[in-house]
Every structure is written in C-alpha cells, then in structure tokens.
Write an enzyme that holds these catalytic residues in place. Sequence first.
Site, PDB file in Angstrom:
ATOM      1  N   HIS A  63       1.010  -1.050  -0.024  1.00 47.19           N
ATOM      2  CA  HIS A  63      -0.049  -0.153  -0.078  1.00 47.19           C
ATOM      3  C   HIS A  63       0.895   1.145  -0.066  1.00 47.19           C
ATOM      4  O   HIS A  63       2.036   1.178   0.732  1.00 47.19           O
ATOM      5  CB  HIS A  63      -0.774   0.114   1.248  1.00 47.19           C
ATOM      6  CG  HIS A  63      -2.145  -0.888   1.312  1.00 47.19           C
ATOM      7  ND1 HIS A  63      -3.215  -0.434   0.497  1.00 47.19           N
ATOM      8  CD2 HIS A  63      -2.292  -2.068   1.894  1.00 47.19           C
ATOM      9  CE1 HIS A  63      -4.072  -1.502   0.860  1.00 47.19           C
ATOM     10  NE2 HIS A  63      -3.529  -2.642   1.517  1.00 47.19           N
ATOM     11  N   TYR A 125      -5.712   3.752   7.304  1.00 53.00           N
ATOM     12  CA  TYR A 125      -6.066   2.441   6.979  1.00 53.00           C
ATOM     13  C   TYR A 125      -4.602   1.604   6.468  1.00 53.00           C
ATOM     14  O   TYR A 125      -4.349   0.616   6.951  1.00 53.00           O
ATOM     15  CB  TYR A 125      -6.950   2.414   5.716  1.00 53.00           C
ATOM     16  CG  TYR A 125      -7.012   1.190   5.127  1.00 53.00           C
ATOM     17  CD1 TYR A 125      -7.974  -0.046   5.570  1.00 53.00           C
ATOM     18  CD2 TYR A 125      -6.549   1.013   3.785  1.00 53.00           C
ATOM     19  CE1 TYR A 125      -7.998  -1.112   4.886  1.00 53.00           C
ATOM     20  CE2 TYR A 125      -6.566  -0.196   3.092  1.00 53.00           C
ATOM     21  CZ  TYR A 125      -7.452  -1.227   3.599  1.00 53.00           C
ATOM     22  OH  TYR A 125      -7.469  -2.467   2.970  1.00 53.00           O
ATOM     23  N   GLN A 129      -2.903  -1.468   8.170  1.00 52.61           N
ATOM     24  CA  GLN A 129      -3.246  -2.384   7.665  1.00 52.61           C
ATOM     25  C   GLN A 129      -2.858  -3.873   8.169  1.00 52.61           C
ATOM     26  O   GLN A 129      -3.800  -4.682   8.212  1.00 52.61           O
ATOM     27  CB  GLN A 129      -2.713  -2.363   6.089  1.00 52.61           C
ATOM     28  CG  GLN A 129      -2.960  -3.621   5.151  1.00 52.61           C
ATOM     29  CD  GLN A 129      -4.389  -3.631   4.735  1.00 52.61           C
ATOM     30  OE1 GLN A 129      -5.110  -2.749   4.381  1.00 52.61           O
ATOM     31  NE2 GLN A 129      -4.822  -4.751   4.834  1.00 52.61           N
TER      32      GLN A 129
END
Length: 145
Positions: A63, A125, A129
């Site tokens: 990410h 987020y 994660q």
Amino acid sequence: MGDYRSSSHVYWRCKYHIVWTPKYRFKILKGNLGKELYRSIYILCNMKGCEALELNVQIDHVHLVVIIPPKLSVSTLMGVLKGRSAIRLFNKFPHVRKKQWGNSFWARGYFVDTVGVNEEIIRRYVRHQDKQDQEHEAQLSLQMM
C-alpha cells in the site's frame, strides 16, 4: 494553500492510494526482502520527484499513499516502482528469481484511487493494515474451531 504545491504555472494537489501485489500473490515480502523493498520505494519516489506519505509493505501486497506531480503520470511512476524494484530485489536476493515464474516479480496490474476528503481515513488504513489483517485472521481461526 497549505496542502497545495506549485510549479512554474500550476497549483496542484495530486495524492493517490496505490496497491500492487507480487506475481501470484506469493507471500514473499517479509524480512530483509520487505525492508529492502520499503527502502527502494522511498528512494525511487524521491528520484521521480514524488513524496511517499504512507507506505505499508505486507507479506503479499504493498500500500502506498503518494503525492505525484502533474507532469508525471501514475502509470509512469508504477512502471518505475515495479520495474526498478524488481531488478533491485532480484539482484540482492537471487533465490527469489527461482521462485518467481516467468522472471517477473510483480503481478501485471495495480489498484489506484485519488485521495480526496478521506485522506486521513485512507492514511490510517494504510498505516494499520497489518493489524487489521491479523485481527481478521484471528477471528477466522476462532470460527473454524
């Protein structure tokens, strides 16, 4: 204009949330390989004039929340990130080349979304994660019993 940047004739704010995976979603982005990938992504982003705001390397996906200047396309940045990081990882960890079929490290595509008013939610987020994944796996293992 605090959140905006400027170039010679443009004011801009281009933030993206990008997710990509190793080929076949192999769970190989751990240990020293994961650390090297983390370092490589920051270096490559800086080389292209981008700023990595959040980065989370999971064992089977990455990410990234990044600021990309308007003169650079997302696809160009992803080509650099995936291509150059694969070369670095293959050179530093030759045993990985044997595991990855077809001599390619990354899966073909990626996910990208613009970061707008939900920036803090998306960054949180990405930052947390791995904790969410661990909680989800623990719940699944309890249900299996």
